[in-house]
Write an enzyme that holds these catalytic residues in place. Structure first.
Site, PDB file in Angstrom:
ATOM      1  N   ARG A  37       0.830  -1.216   0.000  1.00 38.19           N
ATOM      2  CA  ARG A  37       0.000   0.000   0.000  1.00 38.19           C
ATOM      3  C   ARG A  37       0.864   1.266   0.000  1.00 38.19           C
ATOM      4  NH1 ARG A  37      -5.146  -1.245   4.007  1.00 38.19           N
ATOM      5  NH2 ARG A  37      -6.504  -2.026   2.359  1.00 38.19           N
ATOM      6  N   LYS A 199     -17.551 -16.653   4.561  1.00 41.53           N
ATOM      7  CA  LYS A 199     -19.016 -16.623   4.682  1.00 41.53           C
ATOM      8  C   LYS A 199     -19.739 -16.001   3.508  1.00 41.53           C
ATOM      9  CE  LYS A 199     -18.980 -15.857   9.640  1.00 41.53           C
ATOM     10  NZ  LYS A 199     -19.152 -14.636  10.428  1.00 41.53           N
ATOM     11  N   GLY A 352      -6.844  -9.917   0.944  1.00 47.33           N
ATOM     12  CA  GLY A 352      -5.493 -10.250   1.392  1.00 47.33           C
ATOM     13  C   GLY A 352      -5.073 -11.681   1.097  1.00 47.33           C
ATOM     14  N   GLY A 375     -12.331  -3.994   1.943  1.00 43.58           N
ATOM     15  CA  GLY A 375     -13.751  -3.651   2.001  1.00 43.58           C
ATOM     16  C   GLY A 375     -14.162  -2.711   0.877  1.00 43.58           C
TER      17      GLY A 375
HETATM   18  N1  LIG Z   1     -13.850 -24.226   3.871  1.00 47.25           N
HETATM   19  C1  LIG Z   1     -13.584 -23.291   4.768  1.00 47.25           C
HETATM   20  N2  LIG Z   1     -13.953 -23.450   6.035  1.00 47.25           N
HETATM   21  C2  LIG Z   1     -13.685 -22.498   6.964  1.00 47.25           C
HETATM   22  N3  LIG Z   1     -13.043 -21.345   6.688  1.00 47.25           N
HETATM   23  C3  LIG Z   1     -12.651 -21.154   5.432  1.00 47.25           C
HETATM   24  C4  LIG Z   1     -12.900 -22.092   4.412  1.00 47.25           C
HETATM   25  N4  LIG Z   1     -12.392 -21.618   3.274  1.00 47.25           N
HETATM   26  C5  LIG Z   1     -11.845 -20.431   3.548  1.00 47.25           C
HETATM   27  N5  LIG Z   1     -11.977 -20.126   4.838  1.00 47.25           N
HETATM   28  C6  LIG Z   1     -11.468 -18.953   5.549  1.00 47.25           C
HETATM   29  O1  LIG Z   1     -11.921 -17.764   4.974  1.00 47.25           O
HETATM   30  C7  LIG Z   1     -11.066 -16.732   5.421  1.00 47.25           C
HETATM   31  C8  LIG Z   1     -11.004 -15.624   4.433  1.00 47.25           C
HETATM   32  O2  LIG Z   1     -12.280 -15.160   4.221  1.00 47.25           O
HETATM   33  P1  LIG Z   1     -12.549 -13.649   3.893  1.00 47.25           P
HETATM   34  O3  LIG Z   1     -13.992 -13.585   3.538  1.00 47.25           O
HETATM   35  O4  LIG Z   1     -12.036 -12.807   4.995  1.00 47.25           O
HETATM   36  O5  LIG Z   1     -11.643 -13.541   2.584  1.00 47.25           O
HETATM   37  P2  LIG Z   1     -11.020 -12.270   1.878  1.00 47.25           P
HETATM   38  O6  LIG Z   1     -12.073 -11.509   1.206  1.00 47.25           O
HETATM   39  O7  LIG Z   1      -9.910 -12.785   1.058  1.00 47.25           O
HETATM   40  O8  LIG Z   1     -10.503 -11.392   3.044  1.00 47.25           O
HETATM   41  P3  LIG Z   1      -9.062 -10.983   3.349  1.00 47.25           P
HETATM   42  O9  LIG Z   1      -8.949  -9.607   2.797  1.00 47.25           O
HETATM   43  O10 LIG Z   1      -8.965 -11.060   4.835  1.00 47.25           O
HETATM   44  O11 LIG Z   1      -8.188 -11.977   2.680  1.00 47.25           O
HETATM   45  C9  LIG Z   1      -9.714 -17.357   5.638  1.00 47.25           C
HETATM   46  O12 LIG Z   1      -9.320 -17.100   6.955  1.00 47.25           O
HETATM   47  C10 LIG Z   1      -9.968 -18.837   5.415  1.00 47.25           C
HETATM   48  O13 LIG Z   1      -9.343 -19.655   6.364  1.00 47.25           O
HETATM   49  O1  LIG Z   2      -7.667  -2.063   5.407  1.00 43.03           O
HETATM   50  C1  LIG Z   2      -8.695  -1.538   4.959  1.00 43.03           C
HETATM   51  O2  LIG Z   2      -9.591  -2.187   4.383  1.00 43.03           O
HETATM   52  C2  LIG Z   2      -8.807  -0.047   5.025  1.00 43.03           C
HETATM   53  O3  LIG Z   2      -7.629   0.537   5.457  1.00 43.03           O
HETATM   54  C3  LIG Z   2      -9.993   0.381   5.865  1.00 43.03           C
HETATM   55  O4  LIG Z   2      -9.815   0.002   7.182  1.00 43.03           O
HETATM   56  P1  LIG Z   2     -11.087  -0.116   8.160  1.00 43.03           P
HETATM   57  O5  LIG Z   2     -11.831  -1.345   7.714  1.00 43.03           O
HETATM   58  O6  LIG Z   2     -10.502  -0.232   9.540  1.00 43.03           O
HETATM   59  O7  LIG Z   2     -11.910   1.128   7.981  1.00 43.03           O
END
Ligand SMILES: Nc1ncnc2c1ncn2[C@@H]1O[C@H](COP(=O)(O)OP(=O)(O)OP(=O)(O)O)[C@@H](O)[C@H]1O
Ligand SMILES: O=C(O)[C@H](O)COP(=O)(O)O
Length: 395
Positions: A37, A199, A352, A375
């Site tokens: 970032r 979820k 991430g 987000g």
């Molecule tokens: N089958 C599963 N059962 C339980 N948890 C799961 C499963 N598949 C993925 N996950 C969990 O989902 C989480 C990630 O979900 P999230 O919705 O936060 O994803 P993301 O959008 O990539 O968010 P982030 O920005 O944190 O990566 C991970 O911690 C992972 O372990």
């Molecule tokens: O990491 C993020 O998604 C942004 O920096 C926003 O952070 P926040 O969800 O704490 O507002």
């Protein structure tokens, strides 16, 4: 976009307030573990410095809840930025408002950089407090908003402040809006979206909106279980949102009605417990044993998803295909990462975990655009108006 960007305004010898999203991950010792970032804002900063602007940088870090918390200080970030700018001095103000910040901002010369301390040490930032916004605005003549990652928040430094000084987008913001905007408004087809993560409830809006735009929607990760259950499958001890079963059924019906090909896992890797060293086996999606839980997609699913990605011209990916934190259950996410990288499509990745998978496999360079927004990119994909963007000056 009908909003003003940095290229549309005169910044030479001006005091410029640059809102960035330097909310970067740090380890317990305070070392920055991913500086993406920070690096992503360098083009904007280099441009401003080349124009002899005096740059006042502001960001939040973490969620200190309106209180001063040393572990959320931006000081290590100022040091990292200085390194990334080849040793250029980055001055540091111990607060983002108040007499010291005012004095330091007033004394700042063209071509110099001043970083303010964490905006969220003041509760007024998240409350979008007008007086606080006015104080921030008082430090500069113009706002350059390069903080795409926080543009879904109506906070003082991205929203309220624009009542007092004109706001334009920075180059990172432009890039995010260009790639994400093109994908949802005018995608080259076939357009394939891959949505994973824990979820369904976190991503309902995204799935609903993407169903009106994509040719193929791939669902993996924990959320796939709710869809599998909606199709009548037994999901054992897998993560399941029982209250979202009807919604999943509706989404399946919508996909059908719109002619969207909805791809769910056809096999899964199940574990006997939620642990890195769990016993595991691959089973058909319809045959999850009662005492086991699905923690990853299986090889047949990965192959099916890869096949759909082969001909894609636009790909959007958010969220892992399994419990990626455990190596044994990272295989599906890595297979999808490889398939996205190999597709040759215009690819946009957010979240991430998905980005971490690409980086682990050294494939990040093959992705057209890695969003710096978590987000914010999800809300953009939901089709929502983001307050930080809406507040930019019109052209
Ligand atoms: N089958 C599963 N059962 C339980 N948890 C799961 C499963 N598949 C993925 N996950 C969990 O989902 C989480 C990630 O979900 P999230 O919705 O936060 O994803 P993301 O959008 O990539 O968010 P982030 O920005 O944190 O990566 C991970 O911690 C992972 O372990
Ligand atoms: O990491 C993020 O998604 C942004 O920096 C926003 O952070 P926040 O969800 O704490 O507002």
């Amino acid at each position: 976009m009908n909003k003003k960007s940095l290229n549309d305004v005169w910044v030479s010898n001006k005091k410029v307030f640059v809102r960035v999203d330097y909310n970067v991950p740090m380890d317990k010792a305070g070392n920055i573990t991913d500086d993406t970032r920070i690096r992503a804002t360098i083009p904007t900063l280099e441009f401003l410095l080349s124009k002899n602007a005096a740059v006042i940088l502001a960001s939040h870090l973490g969620r200190p809840k309106g209180k001063v918390a040393p572990e959320f200080s931006l000081k290590p970030v100022a040091k990292k930025l200085s390194e990334l700018l080849f040793g250029r001095e980055v001055k540091f103000a111990p607060d983002c408002v108040g007499p010291e910040a005012k004095k330091m901002a007033a004394a700042l010369q063209p071509g110099q950089i001043l970083m303010l301390e964490n905006l969220r040490f003041h509760a007024e930032e998240e409350k979008n407090d007008p007086e606080f916004a006015k104080q921030l605005a008082g430090l500069a003549e113009i706002l350059v908003n390069d903080a795409f990652g926080v543009s879904h928040r109506a906070h003082a430094s991205v929203h309220g402040i624009t009542k007092y000084i004109p706001a334009v987008s920075g180059f990172l913001m432009d890039k995010e809006l260009l790639f994400l905007g093109q994908a949802v408004a005018n995608p080259e087809r076939p357009f394939v979206a891959i949505i994973g993560g824990a979820k369904v409830s976190d991503k309902i809006g995204v799935i609903e909106n993407l169903l009106t735009k994509v040719d193929t929607l791939i669902i993996g990760g924990g959320m796939a279980n709710t869809f599998l259950a909606a199709e009548g499958h037994e999901t054992g001890k897998s993560l399941l949102e029982a209250d979202k079963l009807d919604l999943a059924k509706e989404l399946i019906a919508t996909a059908k009605a719109k002619g969207v090909s909805l791809l769910l896992p056809e096999d899964v890797v199940v574990a006997d417990k939620f642990a890195a060293d769990a016993d595991r086996k691959t089973v058909a999606a319809g045959q999850i044993p009662a005492e086991w839980m699905a923690l990853d997609i299986g090889p047949a699913s990965a192959a099916k998803f890869a096949e759909a990605l082969k001909t894609a011209k636009t790909v959007v990916w958010n969220g892992p295909m399994g419990v990626f934190e455990f190596d044994a259950f990272a295989v599906g996410t890595e297979a999808v990462a490889k398939a996205v990288a190999a597709s040759g499509a215009k690819s946009i990745v957010g979240g991430g975990d998905s980005v971490a998978a690409l980086e682990k496999l050294n494939l990040a360079a093959k992705i057209t655009h890695i969003s710096t927004g978590g987000g914010a990119s999800l809300e953009f994909l939901e089709g929502k108006e983001l307050p930080g963007i809406a507040a930019l000056a019109d052209k």
